[in-house]
Design a protein around this motif. Structure first.
Motif, mmCIF file in Angstrom:
data_model
loop_
_atom_site.group_PDB
_atom_site.id
_atom_site.type_symbol
_atom_site.label_atom_id
_atom_site.label_comp_id
_atom_site.label_asym_id
_atom_site.label_seq_id
_atom_site.Cartn_x
_atom_site.Cartn_y
_atom_site.Cartn_z
ATOM 1 N N TYR A 95 0.834 -1.205 0.000
ATOM 2 C CA TYR A 95 0.000 0.000 0.000
ATOM 3 C C TYR A 95 0.865 1.250 0.000
ATOM 4 N N TRP A 96 0.282 2.341 -0.464
ATOM 5 C CA TRP A 96 0.926 3.635 -0.339
ATOM 6 C C TRP A 96 0.033 4.541 0.507
ATOM 7 N N ILE A 97 0.647 5.481 1.169
ATOM 8 C CA ILE A 97 -0.062 6.376 2.083
ATOM 9 C C ILE A 97 -0.633 7.550 1.294
ATOM 10 N N THR A 98 -1.942 7.797 1.472
ATOM 11 C CA THR A 98 -2.561 8.951 0.830
ATOM 12 C C THR A 98 -2.968 10.023 1.835
ATOM 13 N N ALA A 118 -3.924 -1.035 -5.546
ATOM 14 C CA ALA A 118 -4.675 -1.094 -6.794
ATOM 15 C C ALA A 118 -6.089 -1.618 -6.561
ATOM 16 N N ASP A 119 -6.284 -2.413 -5.501
ATOM 17 C CA ASP A 119 -7.566 -3.073 -5.250
ATOM 18 C C ASP A 119 -8.457 -2.399 -4.227
ATOM 19 N N GLN A 120 -7.873 -1.696 -3.249
ATOM 20 C CA GLN A 120 -8.715 -1.153 -2.184
ATOM 21 C C GLN A 120 -8.060 0.013 -1.460
ATOM 22 N N THR A 121 -8.902 0.696 -0.715
ATOM 23 C CA THR A 121 -8.462 1.754 0.185
ATOM 24 C C THR A 121 -8.815 1.316 1.594
ATOM 25 N N ILE A 122 -7.873 1.471 2.514
ATOM 26 C CA ILE A 122 -8.083 1.098 3.907
ATOM 27 C C ILE A 122 -7.753 2.309 4.774
ATOM 28 N N ILE A 123 -8.617 2.579 5.728
ATOM 29 C CA ILE A 123 -8.317 3.579 6.742
ATOM 30 C C ILE A 123 -8.077 2.828 8.042
ATOM 31 N N LEU A 124 -6.907 3.061 8.615
ATOM 32 C CA LEU A 124 -6.542 2.442 9.883
ATOM 33 C C LEU A 124 -6.503 3.522 10.953
ATOM 34 N N LYS A 125 -6.787 3.116 12.182
ATOM 35 C CA LYS A 125 -6.618 4.037 13.297
ATOM 36 C C LYS A 125 -5.818 3.343 14.378
ATOM 37 N N SER A 126 -5.106 4.135 15.131
ATOM 38 C CA SER A 126 -4.359 3.588 16.253
ATOM 39 C C SER A 126 -5.034 4.019 17.540
ATOM 40 N N LYS A 139 -13.411 -1.130 -1.550
ATOM 41 C CA LYS A 139 -12.857 -1.695 -2.775
ATOM 42 C C LYS A 139 -12.650 -0.589 -3.806
ATOM 43 N N ALA A 140 -11.621 -0.734 -4.611
ATOM 44 C CA ALA A 140 -11.362 0.232 -5.693
ATOM 45 C C ALA A 140 -12.467 0.121 -6.716
ATOM 46 N N SER A 141 -12.850 1.255 -7.277
ATOM 47 C CA SER A 141 -13.931 1.223 -8.280
ATOM 48 C C SER A 141 -13.430 1.178 -9.684
#
Length: 141
Positions: A95-98, A118-126, A139-141
């Protein structure tokens, strides 16, 4: 106010020409006396100040009573605590950071990061520095 509730409140700003009340201005000026380039937005439940302090752009969120809800700032990945950065490198290499920002509220600091492949976007929290939890996947559109 929980972090999720705060996130929803922070995303619902509509500048409607309202004045920032004296309680909020007094609290802001006391907390951030050296702030520069201050701009205010009035939301439904909080007021947001965008400003510069010590060369950084910060965002402070206040209740109308003058209580500081949270302070956020965009950060670079190298500014993350070592444990969180190591976890990213170990588990999210593809993944790359946006987007990456830090939220300081009450006695805690949390981080939110948006990762994309290329397949999805994930938002993580700590929650502090103990690791990442999935906040949202798409999922990527």
């Amino acid at each position: 106010m929980g972090v999720f509730t705060m996130m929803v409140a922070l995303s619902s700003f509509a500048h409607n020409g309202e004045e920032v009340n004296e309680n909020v201005l007094r609290a802001f000026n006391k907390e951030f006396a050296d702030a520069q380039d201050v701009n205010w937005e009035v939301g439904k439940t909080v007021l947001k100040a965008t400003f510069r302090l010590n060369g950084q752009v910060l965002f402070a969120y206040y209740q109308e009573t003058g209580n500081l809800v949270a302070v956020t700032r965009n950060i670079m990945s190298g500014q993350l605590p070592i444990t969180l950065l190591a976890d990213l490198k170990r588990n999210y290499q593809e993944y790359w950071i946006t987007d990456l920002f830090e939220i300081s509220a009450a006695d805690s600091t949390n981080y939110y990061i948006t990762l994309q492949s290329a397949d999805q976007t994930i938002i993580l929290k700590s929650s502090g520095v103990q690791g990442w939890q999935t906040f949202r996947k798409q999922k990527a559109s």
